[in-house]
Design a protein around this motif. Structure first.
Motif, PDB file in Angstrom:
ATOM      1  N   LYS A 187      -6.101  -2.269   4.971  1.00 16.88           N
ATOM      2  CA  LYS A 187      -7.058  -2.638   5.710  1.00 16.88           C
ATOM      3  C   LYS A 187      -7.461  -4.254   5.731  1.00 16.88           C
ATOM      4  O   LYS A 187      -7.664  -4.837   6.678  1.00 16.88           O
ATOM      5  CB  LYS A 187      -8.567  -1.866   5.432  1.00 16.88           C
ATOM      6  CG  LYS A 187      -8.290  -0.580   5.909  1.00 16.88           C
ATOM      7  CD  LYS A 187      -9.751   0.330   5.358  1.00 16.88           C
ATOM      8  CE  LYS A 187      -9.556   1.958   5.717  1.00 16.88           C
ATOM      9  NZ  LYS A 187     -10.378   2.535   4.799  1.00 16.88           N
ATOM     10  N   THR A 188      -7.717  -4.531   4.497  1.00 18.62           N
ATOM     11  CA  THR A 188      -7.867  -6.050   4.449  1.00 18.62           C
ATOM     12  C   THR A 188      -6.727  -7.066   5.047  1.00 18.62           C
ATOM     13  O   THR A 188      -6.864  -8.070   5.607  1.00 18.62           O
ATOM     14  CB  THR A 188      -8.256  -6.464   2.964  1.00 18.62           C
ATOM     15  OG1 THR A 188      -9.154  -5.644   2.113  1.00 18.62           O
ATOM     16  CG2 THR A 188      -8.408  -7.902   2.736  1.00 18.62           C
ATOM     17  N   TYR A 189      -5.484  -6.427   4.500  1.00 16.22           N
ATOM     18  CA  TYR A 189      -4.415  -7.552   4.839  1.00 16.22           C
ATOM     19  C   TYR A 189      -3.628  -7.061   6.228  1.00 16.22           C
ATOM     20  O   TYR A 189      -2.581  -7.512   6.416  1.00 16.22           O
ATOM     21  CB  TYR A 189      -3.262  -7.725   3.827  1.00 16.22           C
ATOM     22  CG  TYR A 189      -4.054  -8.410   2.508  1.00 16.22           C
ATOM     23  CD1 TYR A 189      -4.398  -9.873   2.595  1.00 16.22           C
ATOM     24  CD2 TYR A 189      -4.787  -7.880   1.451  1.00 16.22           C
ATOM     25  CE1 TYR A 189      -5.277 -10.406   1.592  1.00 16.22           C
ATOM     26  CE2 TYR A 189      -5.308  -8.101   0.538  1.00 16.22           C
ATOM     27  CZ  TYR A 189      -5.670  -9.777   0.541  1.00 16.22           C
ATOM     28  OH  TYR A 189      -6.248 -10.108  -0.577  1.00 16.22           O
TER      29      TYR A 189
ATOM     30  N   PRO B 137       0.788  -1.203   0.058  1.00 14.32           N
ATOM     31  CA  PRO B 137       0.017   0.028   0.061  1.00 14.32           C
ATOM     32  C   PRO B 137       0.829   1.414   0.076  1.00 14.32           C
ATOM     33  O   PRO B 137       0.473   2.140  -0.787  1.00 14.32           O
ATOM     34  CB  PRO B 137      -0.885  -0.192   1.101  1.00 14.32           C
ATOM     35  CG  PRO B 137      -0.817  -1.381   1.445  1.00 14.32           C
ATOM     36  CD  PRO B 137       0.251  -2.113   1.057  1.00 14.32           C
TER      37      PRO B 137
ATOM     38  N   LYS C  55      -1.731  -1.567   7.508  1.00 19.96           N
ATOM     39  CA  LYS C  55      -1.620  -0.181   7.974  1.00 19.96           C
ATOM     40  C   LYS C  55      -0.515   0.182   8.618  1.00 19.96           C
ATOM     41  O   LYS C  55      -0.132  -0.724   9.585  1.00 19.96           O
ATOM     42  CB  LYS C  55      -2.849   0.193   8.904  1.00 19.96           C
ATOM     43  CG  LYS C  55      -3.942   0.276   8.289  1.00 19.96           C
ATOM     44  CD  LYS C  55      -5.168   0.751   9.246  1.00 19.96           C
ATOM     45  CE  LYS C  55      -6.485   0.670   8.444  1.00 19.96           C
ATOM     46  NZ  LYS C  55      -7.466   1.232   9.546  1.00 19.96           N
TER      47      LYS C  55
ATOM     48  N   ASP D 116      -0.391   8.356   2.227  1.00 20.75           N
ATOM     49  CA  ASP D 116      -1.376   8.394   1.704  1.00 20.75           C
ATOM     50  C   ASP D 116      -2.265   9.688   1.544  1.00 20.75           C
ATOM     51  O   ASP D 116      -2.421  10.078   0.280  1.00 20.75           O
ATOM     52  CB  ASP D 116      -2.538   7.201   2.074  1.00 20.75           C
ATOM     53  CG  ASP D 116      -3.804   7.226   1.268  1.00 20.75           C
ATOM     54  OD1 ASP D 116      -3.879   6.894   0.081  1.00 20.75           O
ATOM     55  OD2 ASP D 116      -4.886   7.423   2.042  1.00 20.75           O
TER      56      ASP D 116
ATOM     57  N   ALA E 116      -8.055   4.085  -4.116  1.00 18.71           N
ATOM     58  CA  ALA E 116      -8.890   2.923  -3.189  1.00 18.71           C
ATOM     59  C   ALA E 116      -7.977   1.606  -3.081  1.00 18.71           C
ATOM     60  O   ALA E 116      -8.347   0.972  -2.163  1.00 18.71           O
ATOM     61  CB  ALA E 116     -10.036   2.917  -4.300  1.00 18.71           C
ATOM     62  N   ALA E 117      -7.242   1.279  -4.287  1.00 17.08           N
ATOM     63  CA  ALA E 117      -6.444  -0.022  -3.993  1.00 17.08           C
ATOM     64  C   ALA E 117      -5.640   0.003  -2.736  1.00 17.08           C
ATOM     65  O   ALA E 117      -5.722  -0.867  -1.814  1.00 17.08           O
ATOM     66  CB  ALA E 117      -5.484  -0.214  -5.135  1.00 17.08           C
ATOM     67  N   ASP E 118      -4.810   1.128  -2.321  1.00 18.19           N
ATOM     68  CA  ASP E 118      -3.945   0.903  -1.313  1.00 18.19           C
ATOM     69  C   ASP E 118      -4.708   1.067  -0.014  1.00 18.19           C
ATOM     70  O   ASP E 118      -4.117   0.291   1.044  1.00 18.19           O
ATOM     71  CB  ASP E 118      -3.016   2.240  -1.414  1.00 18.19           C
ATOM     72  CG  ASP E 118      -3.356   3.531  -1.261  1.00 18.19           C
ATOM     73  OD1 ASP E 118      -4.754   3.675  -0.854  1.00 18.19           O
ATOM     74  OD2 ASP E 118      -2.718   4.546  -1.444  1.00 18.19           O
ATOM     75  N   GLY E 119      -5.956   1.814   0.139  1.00 22.21           N
ATOM     76  CA  GLY E 119      -6.464   1.681   1.291  1.00 22.21           C
ATOM     77  C   GLY E 119      -7.204   0.307   1.374  1.00 22.21           C
ATOM     78  O   GLY E 119      -7.103  -0.377   2.821  1.00 22.21           O
ATOM     79  N   TYR E 120      -7.673  -0.159   0.453  1.00 13.30           N
ATOM     80  CA  TYR E 120      -8.540  -1.614   0.468  1.00 13.30           C
ATOM     81  C   TYR E 120      -7.237  -2.522   1.115  1.00 13.30           C
ATOM     82  O   TYR E 120      -7.525  -3.341   2.122  1.00 13.30           O
ATOM     83  CB  TYR E 120      -9.042  -1.848  -0.692  1.00 13.30           C
ATOM     84  CG  TYR E 120      -9.314  -3.487  -0.738  1.00 13.30           C
ATOM     85  CD1 TYR E 120     -10.657  -3.813  -0.162  1.00 13.30           C
ATOM     86  CD2 TYR E 120      -8.679  -4.441  -1.331  1.00 13.30           C
ATOM     87  CE1 TYR E 120     -11.279  -5.096  -0.103  1.00 13.30           C
ATOM     88  CE2 TYR E 120      -9.177  -5.765  -1.181  1.00 13.30           C
ATOM     89  CZ  TYR E 120     -10.301  -6.274  -0.781  1.00 13.30           C
ATOM     90  OH  TYR E 120     -10.782  -7.275  -0.676  1.00 13.30           O
ATOM     91  N   ILE E 121      -6.162  -2.658   0.274  1.00  7.70           N
ATOM     92  CA  ILE E 121      -5.078  -3.553   0.685  1.00  7.70           C
ATOM     93  C   ILE E 121      -4.522  -3.439   2.173  1.00  7.70           C
ATOM     94  O   ILE E 121      -4.398  -4.236   2.805  1.00  7.70           O
ATOM     95  CB  ILE E 121      -3.963  -3.512  -0.501  1.00  7.70           C
ATOM     96  CG1 ILE E 121      -4.339  -3.821  -1.671  1.00  7.70           C
ATOM     97  CG2 ILE E 121      -2.750  -4.295   0.109  1.00  7.70           C
ATOM     98  CD1 ILE E 121      -3.548  -3.725  -2.822  1.00  7.70           C
TER      99      ILE E 121
END
Length: 179
Positions: free
Chosen positions: A56-58, A11, A61, A69, A49-54
């Motif tokens: 949070k999901t994995y 991210p 942070k 960001d 959108a992708a960096d935030g999703y990755i």
């Protein structure tokens, strides 16, 4: 600060890439390569959108990402808005509001940090909405310039949405920090 909070991960690399895209986006707009500018800006929006999703999901942070960001977002939006204004593609009043709000937030955060030595910025929902409208407006303007489409009504409507959410968002930070 431990090393986990400053390391580069996927991210953070995506955010850093978005930051590096800013000078190219400005150059493309100024030289009227609107198709390339449009696609680069869309890729930057997707990367946000992708960096935030990755992250949070994995569970990726990091403290570095928490700074990188929003810096990448602010740099991209401010530079693109100023450049669109310079190119005559967006209303000057919108550019002034967007730049003023972001300057106000940055200066307010620095002042708060200097006075209280600790700052944790709670991102307001209105700010997320405002940022989304800012991205949409810039992408739409670039898309219209790139593909020779023009719907003045849609642009004007979005400019007023961006203007309104920018004012409310800026005011919400002033009120939050004033407490």
């Amino acid at each position: 600060m431990d090393q986990k909070n400053v390391r580069l991960n996927i991210p953070n690399v995506i955010s850093f890439g978005r930051l590096l895209s800013v000078p190219l986006a400005v150059w493309l707009i100024l030289n009227q390569f609107h198709v390339a500018a449009f696609w680069l800006f869309v890729a930057a929006c997707v990367s946000d959108a992708a960096d935030g999703y990755i992250a949070k999901t994995y569970g990726l942070k990091t403290e570095l990402g928490g700074f990188l960001d929003p810096i990448a977002d602010k740099a991209l939006l401010i530079c693109v808005y100023v450049t669109l204004g310079q190119a005559g593609l967006i209303s000057t009043w919108v550019v002034i509001l967007v730049v003023f709000r972001d300057g106000l937030i940055v200066c307010g955060a620095i002042l708060y940090h200097l006075l209280y030595q600790n700052i944790t910025v709670q991102i307001q929902l209105i700010s997320k909405i405002n940022t989304a409208f800012q991205f949409i407006l810039a992408a739409l303007i670039l898309g219209m310039a790139a593909f020779s489409l023009f719907d003045h009504f849609v642009i004007i409507l979005l400019e007023y949405l961006v203007g309104g959410t920018t004012i409310v968002s800026g005011a919400s930070y002033v009120i939050m920090w004033g407490r």
